[in-house]
Design a protein around this motif. Structure first.
Motif, PDB file in Angstrom:
ATOM      1  N   PHE A  56       1.174 -13.454  -0.263  1.00 48.62           N
ATOM      2  CA  PHE A  56       0.074 -12.504  -0.076  1.00 48.62           C
ATOM      3  C   PHE A  56       0.376 -11.517   1.060  1.00 48.62           C
ATOM      4  O   PHE A  56       0.007 -10.344   0.992  1.00 48.62           O
ATOM      5  CB  PHE A  56      -1.238 -13.255   0.188  1.00 48.62           C
ATOM      6  CG  PHE A  56      -1.846 -13.847  -1.055  1.00 48.62           C
ATOM      7  CD1 PHE A  56      -2.096 -13.047  -2.167  1.00 48.62           C
ATOM      8  CD2 PHE A  56      -2.175 -15.187  -1.138  1.00 48.62           C
ATOM      9  CE1 PHE A  56      -2.650 -13.578  -3.330  1.00 48.62           C
ATOM     10  CE2 PHE A  56      -2.728 -15.733  -2.280  1.00 48.62           C
ATOM     11  CZ  PHE A  56      -2.967 -14.925  -3.390  1.00 48.62           C
ATOM     12  N   GLN A  95      -5.999 -16.261  -5.873  1.00 47.95           N
ATOM     13  CA  GLN A  95      -5.325 -17.341  -5.153  1.00 47.95           C
ATOM     14  C   GLN A  95      -5.269 -18.647  -5.963  1.00 47.95           C
ATOM     15  O   GLN A  95      -4.292 -19.393  -5.847  1.00 47.95           O
ATOM     16  CB  GLN A  95      -5.953 -17.578  -3.794  1.00 47.95           C
ATOM     17  CG  GLN A  95      -7.413 -18.010  -3.813  1.00 47.95           C
ATOM     18  CD  GLN A  95      -7.983 -18.131  -2.406  1.00 47.95           C
ATOM     19  OE1 GLN A  95      -7.285 -17.972  -1.417  1.00 47.95           O
ATOM     20  NE2 GLN A  95      -9.273 -18.423  -2.324  1.00 47.95           N
ATOM     21  N   VAL A 155      -7.262 -11.349  -2.952  1.00 49.89           N
ATOM     22  CA  VAL A 155      -6.672 -12.664  -2.678  1.00 49.89           C
ATOM     23  C   VAL A 155      -7.577 -13.769  -3.231  1.00 49.89           C
ATOM     24  O   VAL A 155      -7.121 -14.690  -3.903  1.00 49.89           O
ATOM     25  CB  VAL A 155      -6.461 -12.853  -1.157  1.00 49.89           C
ATOM     26  CG1 VAL A 155      -6.054 -14.295  -0.851  1.00 49.89           C
ATOM     27  CG2 VAL A 155      -5.406 -11.892  -0.637  1.00 49.89           C
TER      28      VAL A 155
END
Lengths: 281, 196
Positions: free
Chosen positions: B51, B26, B22
């Motif tokens: 996610f 991100q 992540v």
């Protein structure tokens, strides 16, 4: 290339040309079309300007972190972790793929319900203590008198005399029974006498009384070796009938305790295995 | 750490391993979400949801380009949120565009307030032009011209052929150009002249 005639193939080509992702031949084709038509040139140039404008758009800062928390995916996490535990081999298997017999035996012992298994282990320890206590009691009751040992081993004639004396008072002398063990240890020739074993383990008067004839019968076979000890052994065996009553009580208590503890160990251990099997099911 | 290893550990219930993925993606994913939705709060909501969906769907990942697989989820989730928002949209002040804070869009601290205002207007215009596009065209132009993805990656993300992707990109560019030309006074002089 007329812009009105731009079909899908030409759209691909124009996009690739604007991005500079064309072969030499393709570039020449597009540039020839641009040279031939102002409209095509306008089209390609304005698209290029648009791309440049779009590429100048600043990147946006990340407002926060998007890492996940356990709560957000708790159900999936639980499922995956339990699945991973089932699929993962136990560490002992990873270290040594083939178990030794000892490891298998240990795993077998370690199986089952923990509480019941511990109770069974406690019962087993108590059983061991009972055995030890019983053995000590027996030694106390039948143990050798140091003086007698010396007499039997060193001076058989004296032992014979002692035996003769003790035969007169055998019913009243509780310590006479100790001479048997003394004789066995001292001479080393009466160790095979089965009577001793029966007496020492059971302490039962019936067996003792019935078997005390055997040394007498065996005496003629080896008269020169057995005669002193056999005489004393006979006295000792008869003398054992006069064991301390409190000692006999303890022997009885230990006997029942032993039986109960053996049963407890077996039952508790079986219960622990049964409960564990039911838990897995 | 190796990406495949992180994915494998994530599949075994290691959330920290997935969170490393992540953290790695991100920034890219938020950029795409923001451009597709043209709203920071909606983009953040959609990305968080993306996610979570990705973690849940990790068993379906069959290798290959993880970034493309993840971005496909992000793009689809953004459009799900947009459709949901359109259904719920009511004429209220809450739905009015909220002005971004000055600091979040300030890239050149030497510019004057007037220049800053012009740049803000231009960016808002470009954002509106992008959001005016149909979904497939919007995705194509955002991924290619704003975020700089390769044709092949866009083809993977959108499950389309490379030729189709190029075609969509070209059409999207043409529509954005047409949209911008209607507000030529906000465009840079060079661009305005090329439109004439």
């Amino acid at each position: 290339m007329d812009p009105q005639d731009l079909n899908s193939v030409d759209e691909d080509l124009v996009a690739a040309y604007v991005d500079g992702d064309v072969t030499t031949e393709e570039r020449q084709r597009v540039e020839a079309a641009m040279a031939a038509s102002e409209q095509v040139a306008w089209e390609v140039n304005t698209l290029r300007q648009t791309v440049q404008l779009l590429q100048e758009v600043p990147s946006v800062p990340l407002p926060r972190s998007f890492t996940l928390t356990e709560d957000q995916v708790a159900d999936v996490l639980q499922e995956r972790r339990s699945l991973a535990r089932v699929e993962a081999p136990p560490p002992s298997q990873v270290d040594s793929p083939v178990d030794t017999a000892w490891q298998q035996f240990l795993r077998f012992l370690n199986g089952g319900d923990l509480a019941l298994r511990n109770a069974a282990a406690l019962a087993a320890v108590l059983l061991l203590l009972v055995f030890v206590a019983e053995f000590q009691l027996q030694r106390t009751q039948l143990g050798p008198a140091p003086g007698n040992t010396a007499q039997l081993s060193s001076t058989p004639s004296t032992a014979q005399e002692t035996a003769a004396d003790s035969s007169l008072s055998e019913q009243t002398d509780p310590g006479a029974g100790n001479s048997q063990a003394t004789a066995d240890e001292g001479s080393g020739q009466e160790d095979d006498d089965p009577v001793v074993g029966v007496m020492s383990t059971g302490g039962e008067e019936q067996s003792t009384a019935g078997s005390e004839q055997e040394p007498v019968a065996a005496a003629p076979v080896q008269p020169e070796t057995n005669s002193p000890a056999a005489g004393s052994g006979q006295e000792q065996l008869t003398g054992s009938n006069d064991a301390d009553p409190s000692g006999q009580l303890w022997v009885t208590i230990f006997r029942y305790a032993r039986i109960l503890l053996v049963l407890a160990v077996i039952v508790l251990w079986l219960l622990s295995r049964t409960r564990a099997s039911r838990g897995r099911a | 750490m190796d990406q495949d290893n992180l994915i494998e550990r994530s599949l075994q219930g290691d959330l920290e391993a997935f969170n490393q993925l992540v953290i790695e993606y991100q920034g890219l994913a938020y950029g795409v979400a923001y451009r597709l939705m043209d709203d920071p709060d909606s983009a953040a909501d959609a990305l968080q949801d993306s996610f979570i969906k990705a973690f849940r769907a990790l068993e379906n990942y069959r290798g290959g380009n993880f970034k493309s697989w993840l971005m496909r989820i992000v793009v689809n989730t953004c459009y799900d949120h947009l459709r949901s928002r359109q259904r719920k949209r009511t004429e209220s002040l809450d739905d009015m565009p909220v002005e971004d804070e000055y600091v979040t869009v300030l890239t050149d601290r030497s510019e004057t307030p007037h220049e800053y205002a012009e740049r803000r207007e231009l960016q808002a215009l470009i954002g509106s032009a992008i959001t005016s596009l149909p979904e497939v065209l919007r995705t194509a132009i955002v991924l290619r011209d704003v975020e700089g993805y390769a044709y092949e990656e866009i083809a993977e993300i959108t499950s389309a052929a490379v030729g189709t992707v190029k075609s969509r990109i070209n059409r999207a560019r043409g529509r954005v150009r047409d949209y911008l030309s209607k507000n030529a006074e906000l465009l840079p002089a060079v661009y305005r002249h090329s439109l004439e």
